[in-house]
Design a protein around this motif. Structure first.
Motif, PDB file in Angstrom:
ATOM      1  N   PRO A   1      -5.705  21.628   6.414  1.00  0.00           N
ATOM      2  CA  PRO A   1      -6.648  21.462   6.823  1.00  0.00           C
ATOM      3  C   PRO A   1      -7.960  20.564   7.145  1.00  0.00           C
ATOM      4  O   PRO A   1      -7.911  19.350   6.424  1.00  0.00           O
ATOM      5  N   GLN A   2      -8.722  21.678   8.267  1.00  0.00           N
ATOM      6  CA  GLN A   2      -9.475  20.129   8.674  1.00  0.00           C
ATOM      7  C   GLN A   2     -10.560  19.202   7.885  1.00  0.00           C
ATOM      8  O   GLN A   2     -10.860  18.210   8.244  1.00  0.00           O
ATOM      9  N   SER A   3     -10.678  20.241   6.497  1.00  0.00           N
ATOM     10  CA  SER A   3     -11.786  19.639   5.559  1.00  0.00           C
ATOM     11  C   SER A   3     -11.174  18.544   4.684  1.00  0.00           C
ATOM     12  O   SER A   3     -11.775  17.943   4.196  1.00  0.00           O
ATOM     13  N   GLU A   4      -9.655  18.359   5.157  1.00  0.00           N
ATOM     14  CA  GLU A   4      -9.097  17.761   3.583  1.00  0.00           C
ATOM     15  C   GLU A   4      -9.027  16.209   4.462  1.00  0.00           C
ATOM     16  O   GLU A   4      -8.061  16.159   5.755  1.00  0.00           O
ATOM     17  N   ARG A   5      -8.972  15.558   3.713  1.00  0.00           N
ATOM     18  CA  ARG A   5      -9.442  13.327   3.985  1.00  0.00           C
ATOM     19  C   ARG A   5      -8.002  13.446   3.943  1.00  0.00           C
ATOM     20  O   ARG A   5      -7.171  12.847   2.969  1.00  0.00           O
ATOM     21  N   LEU A   6      -7.838  12.565   4.876  1.00  0.00           N
ATOM     22  CA  LEU A   6      -6.188  12.038   5.204  1.00  0.00           C
ATOM     23  C   LEU A   6      -6.164  10.984   4.377  1.00  0.00           C
ATOM     24  O   LEU A   6      -7.580  10.190   5.052  1.00  0.00           O
ATOM     25  N   GLY A   7      -5.270  10.123   3.842  1.00  0.00           N
ATOM     26  CA  GLY A   7      -4.860   8.730   3.319  1.00  0.00           C
ATOM     27  C   GLY A   7      -4.601   8.919   2.064  1.00  0.00           C
ATOM     28  O   GLY A   7      -5.065   9.851   1.726  1.00  0.00           O
ATOM     29  N   CYS A   8      -3.790   8.533   1.173  1.00  0.00           N
ATOM     30  CA  CYS A   8      -3.249   8.268  -0.448  1.00  0.00           C
ATOM     31  C   CYS A   8      -2.626   7.497  -0.325  1.00  0.00           C
ATOM     32  O   CYS A   8      -1.958   6.820   0.195  1.00  0.00           O
ATOM     33  N   ASP A   9      -2.225   6.797  -1.145  1.00  0.00           N
ATOM     34  CA  ASP A   9      -2.136   6.543  -2.347  1.00  0.00           C
ATOM     35  C   ASP A   9      -0.711   6.353  -2.997  1.00  0.00           C
ATOM     36  O   ASP A   9      -0.493   7.155  -2.963  1.00  0.00           O
ATOM     37  N   THR A  10       0.211   5.772  -2.214  1.00  0.00           N
ATOM     38  CA  THR A  10       1.585   5.882  -2.102  1.00  0.00           C
ATOM     39  C   THR A  10       2.312   5.079  -3.269  1.00  0.00           C
ATOM     40  O   THR A  10       3.731   4.695  -3.380  1.00  0.00           O
ATOM     41  N   SER A  11       1.256   3.744  -4.370  1.00  0.00           N
ATOM     42  CA  SER A  11       1.684   3.409  -4.735  1.00  0.00           C
ATOM     43  C   SER A  11       3.090   4.044  -6.420  1.00  0.00           C
ATOM     44  O   SER A  11       3.763   3.265  -6.785  1.00  0.00           O
ATOM     45  N   ASP A  12       3.202   5.399  -6.408  1.00  0.00           N
ATOM     46  CA  ASP A  12       3.692   5.735  -7.436  1.00  0.00           C
ATOM     47  C   ASP A  12       5.070   6.028  -6.800  1.00  0.00           C
ATOM     48  O   ASP A  12       6.210   5.720  -7.265  1.00  0.00           O
ATOM     49  N   MET A  13       5.456   5.658  -5.843  1.00  0.00           N
ATOM     50  CA  MET A  13       6.523   5.880  -4.754  1.00  0.00           C
ATOM     51  C   MET A  13       7.393   3.990  -5.092  1.00  0.00           C
ATOM     52  O   MET A  13       8.503   4.731  -5.300  1.00  0.00           O
ATOM     53  N   VAL A  14       6.180   3.307  -5.113  1.00  0.00           N
ATOM     54  CA  VAL A  14       7.425   2.111  -5.070  1.00  0.00           C
ATOM     55  C   VAL A  14       8.016   1.868  -6.689  1.00  0.00           C
ATOM     56  O   VAL A  14       8.963   1.208  -6.915  1.00  0.00           O
ATOM     57  N   GLN A  15       7.306   2.127  -7.728  1.00  0.00           N
ATOM     58  CA  GLN A  15       7.852   2.859  -8.892  1.00  0.00           C
ATOM     59  C   GLN A  15       8.810   3.166  -9.299  1.00  0.00           C
ATOM     60  O   GLN A  15       9.508   2.997 -10.277  1.00  0.00           O
ATOM     61  N   ILE A  16       8.901   4.280  -8.435  1.00  0.00           N
ATOM     62  CA  ILE A  16      10.323   5.553  -8.694  1.00  0.00           C
ATOM     63  C   ILE A  16      11.470   4.359  -7.751  1.00  0.00           C
ATOM     64  O   ILE A  16      12.297   5.030  -8.777  1.00  0.00           O
ATOM     65  N   HIS A  17      10.700   3.581  -7.080  1.00  0.00           N
ATOM     66  CA  HIS A  17      11.814   2.654  -6.739  1.00  0.00           C
ATOM     67  C   HIS A  17      12.845   1.581  -7.312  1.00  0.00           C
ATOM     68  O   HIS A  17      13.757   1.623  -7.453  1.00  0.00           O
ATOM     69  N   ARG A  18      11.854   1.547  -8.510  1.00  0.00           N
ATOM     70  CA  ARG A  18      11.904   0.146  -8.973  1.00  0.00           C
ATOM     71  C   ARG A  18      12.724   0.890 -10.037  1.00  0.00           C
ATOM     72  O   ARG A  18      13.926   0.273 -10.189  1.00  0.00           O
TER      73      ARG A  18
END
Length: 228
Positions: free
Chosen positions: A5-22
């Motif tokens: 949605p146009q009202s939804e701000r883009l940009g997110c915190d992907t750091s949780d993926m680093v933990q899953i990779h670990r």
């Protein structure tokens, strides 16, 4: 549907993926060592380690399935320059998927025989999975996460975590949390719990989960690969 949605701000915190990779790095580096540590003819120990191998293979499959469903198409649509990297991710996922199929076919034979030959066949495929996974996880962190953090909304990114939780068998949820915590440096675990889990889950972990996981980990690892 991959539009935001146009009202939804883009940009997110992907750091949780680093933990899953670990977590996956640790589990799949350890797995072939655990398998080779099982004595020939020891069917009891074979059954324990084989069950662990199935669990972590299933967890990896579910993790990759979530990315296949929720991540790649969105990245290709919103960042065409990332398409080459996404193609590499798809190819690497396919390689790992083929190895997981091979693993699934070999584990029952090892359980039935507890033989040195069947044990080594399982360990060798785990070696291949480990090697492929270490390359893949590093490439994903380097080539995918920076773009995802810019072109996906936090809601969209969080769908990956929700997919992982909803696809995990209910009886494995506390064990999964235990394995994640096990891969967090000891000094950081209390803060990780406060930051990532709501109070009710923290209470359940303290009352039930911690002891349940400690017993499970001891059963799987025994005295092998001891860590803090």
């Amino acid at each position: 549907m991959t539009t935001t949605p146009q009202s939804e701000r883009l940009g997110c915190d992907t750091s949780d993926m680093v933990q899953i990779h670990r977590l996956f790095r640790r589990l799949f580096v350890d797995a072939p060592v655990l398998v080779r540590g099982v004595g020939v003819g020891d069917r009891t120990r074979t059954a324990v380690v084989a069950a662990h191998v199935r669990d972590i293979a299933g967890g990896l499959h579910r993790h990759h399935r979530g990315e296949d469903l929720l991540l790649w198409d969105r990245l290709e649509e919103r960042s065409p320059a990332c398409a080459l990297h996404v193609g590499l991710m798809r190819s690497q996922h396919a390689t790992v998927a083929d190895l997981l199929v091979r693993l699934d076919a070999l584990v029952p034979a090892w359980e039935a025989s507890a033989s040195a030959e069947d044990r080594e066949a399982v360990a060798e495929v785990l070696d291949e999975i480990r090697a492929a996974l270490l390359v893949h996880l590093g490439a994903e962190e380097e080539r995918i996460l920076p773009t995802a953090s810019l072109v996906l909304s936090q809601r969209e990114w969080d769908e990956l975590g929700e997919h992982g939780r909803s696809s995990t068998p209910r009886g494995q949820m506390l064990l999964l949390l235990g394995w994640i915590l096990d891969s967090v440096p000891p000094a950081e675990r209390a803060e990780w719990l406060r930051t990532n889990l709501p109070l009710p889950i923290r209470v359940v972990w303290a009352a039930v989960g911690r002891r349940q996981f400690a017993a499970h980990r001891a059963r799987v690892y025994g005295t092998a690969l001891a860590r803090d």
